[in-house]
Design a protein around this motif. Sequence first.
Motif, PDB file in Angstrom:
ATOM      1  N   ASP A 167       0.849  -1.191   0.000  1.00  0.00           N
ATOM      2  CA  ASP A 167       0.000   0.000   0.000  1.00  0.00           C
ATOM      3  C   ASP A 167       0.885   1.241   0.000  1.00  0.00           C
ATOM      4  O   ASP A 167       1.387   1.672   1.039  1.00  0.00           O
ATOM      5  N   THR A 168       1.081   1.822  -1.188  1.00  0.00           N
ATOM      6  CA  THR A 168       1.913   3.027  -1.320  1.00  0.00           C
ATOM      7  C   THR A 168       1.089   4.215  -1.807  1.00  0.00           C
ATOM      8  O   THR A 168       1.641   5.201  -2.286  1.00  0.00           O
ATOM      9  N   SER A 169      -0.236   4.130  -1.653  1.00  0.00           N
ATOM     10  CA  SER A 169      -1.121   5.149  -2.232  1.00  0.00           C
ATOM     11  C   SER A 169      -0.890   6.536  -1.652  1.00  0.00           C
ATOM     12  O   SER A 169      -1.137   7.542  -2.325  1.00  0.00           O
ATOM     13  N   ASN A 170      -0.422   6.625  -0.424  1.00  0.00           N
ATOM     14  CA  ASN A 170      -0.213   7.925   0.206  1.00  0.00           C
ATOM     15  C   ASN A 170       1.241   8.384   0.197  1.00  0.00           C
ATOM     16  O   ASN A 170       1.586   9.373   0.832  1.00  0.00           O
ATOM     17  N   TRP A 171       2.080   7.647  -0.511  1.00  0.00           N
ATOM     18  CA  TRP A 171       3.504   7.996  -0.532  1.00  0.00           C
ATOM     19  C   TRP A 171       3.774   9.213  -1.406  1.00  0.00           C
ATOM     20  O   TRP A 171       3.069   9.461  -2.391  1.00  0.00           O
ATOM     21  N   GLN A 172       4.805   9.941  -1.039  1.00  0.00           N
ATOM     22  CA  GLN A 172       5.316  11.052  -1.838  1.00  0.00           C
ATOM     23  C   GLN A 172       6.829  10.952  -1.892  1.00  0.00           C
ATOM     24  O   GLN A 172       7.454  10.208  -1.127  1.00  0.00           O
ATOM     25  N   LEU A 177      14.991  14.985  -0.888  1.00  0.00           N
ATOM     26  CA  LEU A 177      15.402  15.213  -2.276  1.00  0.00           C
ATOM     27  C   LEU A 177      15.604  16.709  -2.530  1.00  0.00           C
ATOM     28  O   LEU A 177      14.778  17.525  -2.113  1.00  0.00           O
ATOM     29  N   PRO A 178      16.686  17.101  -3.216  1.00  0.00           N
ATOM     30  CA  PRO A 178      16.875  18.518  -3.560  1.00  0.00           C
ATOM     31  C   PRO A 178      15.714  19.038  -4.405  1.00  0.00           C
ATOM     32  O   PRO A 178      15.017  18.276  -5.083  1.00  0.00           O
ATOM     33  N   THR A 179      15.506  20.324  -4.364  1.00  0.00           N
ATOM     34  CA  THR A 179      14.376  20.956  -5.053  1.00  0.00           C
ATOM     35  C   THR A 179      14.334  20.608  -6.530  1.00  0.00           C
ATOM     36  O   THR A 179      13.277  20.297  -7.086  1.00  0.00           O
ATOM     37  N   ASP A 180      15.505  20.633  -7.187  1.00  0.00           N
ATOM     38  CA  ASP A 180      15.506  20.374  -8.624  1.00  0.00           C
ATOM     39  C   ASP A 180      15.293  18.908  -8.965  1.00  0.00           C
ATOM     40  O   ASP A 180      15.118  18.550 -10.130  1.00  0.00           O
ATOM     41  N   PHE A 181      15.266  18.017  -7.947  1.00  0.00           N
ATOM     42  CA  PHE A 181      14.940  16.610  -8.165  1.00  0.00           C
ATOM     43  C   PHE A 181      13.471  16.328  -7.859  1.00  0.00           C
ATOM     44  O   PHE A 181      12.945  15.293  -8.259  1.00  0.00           O
ATOM     45  N   GLN A 182      12.818  17.223  -7.128  1.00  0.00           N
ATOM     46  CA  GLN A 182      11.444  16.970  -6.687  1.00  0.00           C
ATOM     47  C   GLN A 182      10.458  16.868  -7.845  1.00  0.00           C
ATOM     48  O   GLN A 182       9.506  16.102  -7.802  1.00  0.00           O
ATOM     49  N   LEU A 253      15.006   3.822   6.034  1.00  0.00           N
ATOM     50  CA  LEU A 253      14.355   2.845   5.165  1.00  0.00           C
ATOM     51  C   LEU A 253      13.116   3.419   4.492  1.00  0.00           C
ATOM     52  O   LEU A 253      12.882   3.191   3.300  1.00  0.00           O
ATOM     53  N   ASN A 254      12.317   4.180   5.225  1.00  0.00           N
ATOM     54  CA  ASN A 254      11.121   4.769   4.624  1.00  0.00           C
ATOM     55  C   ASN A 254      11.479   5.759   3.523  1.00  0.00           C
ATOM     56  O   ASN A 254      10.864   5.770   2.456  1.00  0.00           O
ATOM     57  N   ALA A 255      12.470   6.615   3.791  1.00  0.00           N
ATOM     58  CA  ALA A 255      12.892   7.590   2.780  1.00  0.00           C
ATOM     59  C   ALA A 255      13.489   6.887   1.569  1.00  0.00           C
ATOM     60  O   ALA A 255      13.239   7.271   0.418  1.00  0.00           O
ATOM     61  N   MET A 256      14.271   5.839   1.810  1.00  0.00           N
ATOM     62  CA  MET A 256      14.875   5.096   0.701  1.00  0.00           C
ATOM     63  C   MET A 256      13.792   4.437  -0.153  1.00  0.00           C
ATOM     64  O   MET A 256      13.849   4.459  -1.391  1.00  0.00           O
ATOM     65  N   ALA A 257      12.792   3.854   0.480  1.00  0.00           N
ATOM     66  CA  ALA A 257      11.716   3.205  -0.264  1.00  0.00           C
ATOM     67  C   ALA A 257      10.984   4.211  -1.144  1.00  0.00           C
ATOM     68  O   ALA A 257      10.654   3.919  -2.304  1.00  0.00           O
ATOM     69  N   ARG A 258      10.742   5.383  -0.628  1.00  0.00           N
ATOM     70  CA  ARG A 258      10.057   6.411  -1.416  1.00  0.00           C
ATOM     71  C   ARG A 258      10.939   6.923  -2.545  1.00  0.00           C
ATOM     72  O   ARG A 258      10.446   7.215  -3.648  1.00  0.00           O
ATOM     73  N   LEU A 259      12.218   7.017  -2.282  1.00  0.00           N
ATOM     74  CA  LEU A 259      13.149   7.400  -3.343  1.00  0.00           C
ATOM     75  C   LEU A 259      13.072   6.398  -4.492  1.00  0.00           C
ATOM     76  O   LEU A 259      13.013   6.772  -5.678  1.00  0.00           O
ATOM     77  N   LEU A 260      13.059   5.107  -4.164  1.00  0.00           N
ATOM     78  CA  LEU A 260      13.005   4.059  -5.181  1.00  0.00           C
ATOM     79  C   LEU A 260      11.655   4.026  -5.879  1.00  0.00           C
ATOM     80  O   LEU A 260      11.578   3.812  -7.094  1.00  0.00           O
ATOM     81  N   LYS A 261      10.594   4.241  -5.121  1.00  0.00           N
ATOM     82  CA  LYS A 261       9.245   4.168  -5.686  1.00  0.00           C
ATOM     83  C   LYS A 261       9.049   5.177  -6.815  1.00  0.00           C
ATOM     84  O   LYS A 261       8.426   4.870  -7.841  1.00  0.00           O
ATOM     85  N   PHE A 262       9.584   6.390  -6.664  1.00  0.00           N
ATOM     86  CA  PHE A 262       9.321   7.447  -7.636  1.00  0.00           C
ATOM     87  C   PHE A 262      10.434   7.624  -8.664  1.00  0.00           C
ATOM     88  O   PHE A 262      10.389   8.555  -9.465  1.00  0.00           O
ATOM     89  N   ALA A 277      13.009  -2.448  -4.331  1.00  0.00           N
ATOM     90  CA  ALA A 277      12.600  -1.855  -5.612  1.00  0.00           C
ATOM     91  C   ALA A 277      11.717  -2.800  -6.412  1.00  0.00           C
ATOM     92  O   ALA A 277      10.759  -2.376  -7.059  1.00  0.00           O
ATOM     93  N   ALA A 278      12.039  -4.103  -6.383  1.00  0.00           N
ATOM     94  CA  ALA A 278      11.218  -5.081  -7.105  1.00  0.00           C
ATOM     95  C   ALA A 278       9.792  -5.088  -6.564  1.00  0.00           C
ATOM     96  O   ALA A 278       8.826  -5.128  -7.330  1.00  0.00           O
ATOM     97  N   ALA A 279       9.661  -5.037  -5.238  1.00  0.00           N
ATOM     98  CA  ALA A 279       8.336  -5.039  -4.632  1.00  0.00           C
ATOM     99  C   ALA A 279       7.561  -3.767  -4.945  1.00  0.00           C
ATOM    100  O   ALA A 279       6.330  -3.786  -5.017  1.00  0.00           O
ATOM    101  N   LEU A 280       8.279  -2.669  -5.157  1.00  0.00           N
ATOM    102  CA  LEU A 280       7.638  -1.391  -5.477  1.00  0.00           C
ATOM    103  C   LEU A 280       7.339  -1.263  -6.970  1.00  0.00           C
ATOM    104  O   LEU A 280       6.769  -0.259  -7.408  1.00  0.00           O
TER     105      LEU A 280
END
Length: 344
Positions: A167-172, A177-182, A253-262, A277-280
């Motif tokens: 369940d990643t529906s609420n992830w951002q 992340l730097p502004t120019d990566f957002q 871990l949470n920040a890393m997962a979100r980094l990989l998700k997007f 990453a495979a699971a995401l």
Amino acid sequence: MRILLIKMSSMGDVFHTFPALSDALQAWPDLQVDWVVEEGFAEIPQWHTAVDQVFPIALRRWRKTFWQGATRHEIRTFFQTINQTHYDLVLDAQGLLKSLWVMRKIGSGERVGMDWQSVREPLASLGYQRTVSVPKAQHAIMRLRQLFSAALGYEDVSASPVQYRLDTSNWQRPDSLPTDFQNSPYYVCLHGTTWKTKLWPEDYWRDLLAKLTASGQKVVLPWGTEEERERALRLAKSLKNDQAWVPDSPLGLNAMARLLKFADGIVSVDTGLSHVAAALETPMVVLYRVTDPELVGALGANVHRLASPCARQYLKRFQSDEQAEQSLEHLRPDDVLNALESVV
């Protein structure tokens, strides 16, 4: 039905369990799962919709101070908390003597695990009330799916496509992340791993990064150790115009997962984060120099695995320069770039 799942580590093993949970939830829509997991991975089980309570166990830490009164008190409190809940079944998906020790301290539920021929540590099977036979010569995800189906009494669906159902529906995107990566597409390169023989040469990374960024793509180079940080900085320095970002500190871990998700795409050596990453379901290419992807590799709909001729040998050191060179066959930068283009 409420079950207690014992699968404490490692990161890859925890993620390997999710498809089996998805199968079980499909068969038993009212299934409730509580999960005993090492405290360092306690965030992960909560991402699956079947999981209710997570019990972070400190087994690695307890081992170091087992004789101390404070540790023994912590252990008693931990199991008293779990035993406030009644379970229909306790499933050992770890298959080790240490996981059996945990299981034996649970006051309710039928104790189920793999049989003598199937389990990782055969003596553990003697402590189960019911055992399940699961052939060994297959991927860990398939074995867990078969264990769950036999333990919970539903049809074996391990031949069907893998579903992680996170369940990643609420992830951002992570705030770090730097502004120019957002608001820009970016790739993530997972360059760190435990064995030196699993690393990809730095000149290969530089070649790949130059080609990725030539079209204006941005690249993130995470790190977890000082050695990895220094490598990431060297790689970033080889690029122009700040197209690579190296975090100032290791990402949680949470920040890393979100980094990989997007991420738009990921290139990874054989490391635990490749399973995240495979699971995401992020498009990813994983490089296997000396480990066998057929048994423990990242598995998912958007994963492309590249393996060298040495991939099944599990080499922790190379016997010669020729063997080291052979371990890079089919893993050249152009091979990786072509594979990445096929999944992105």
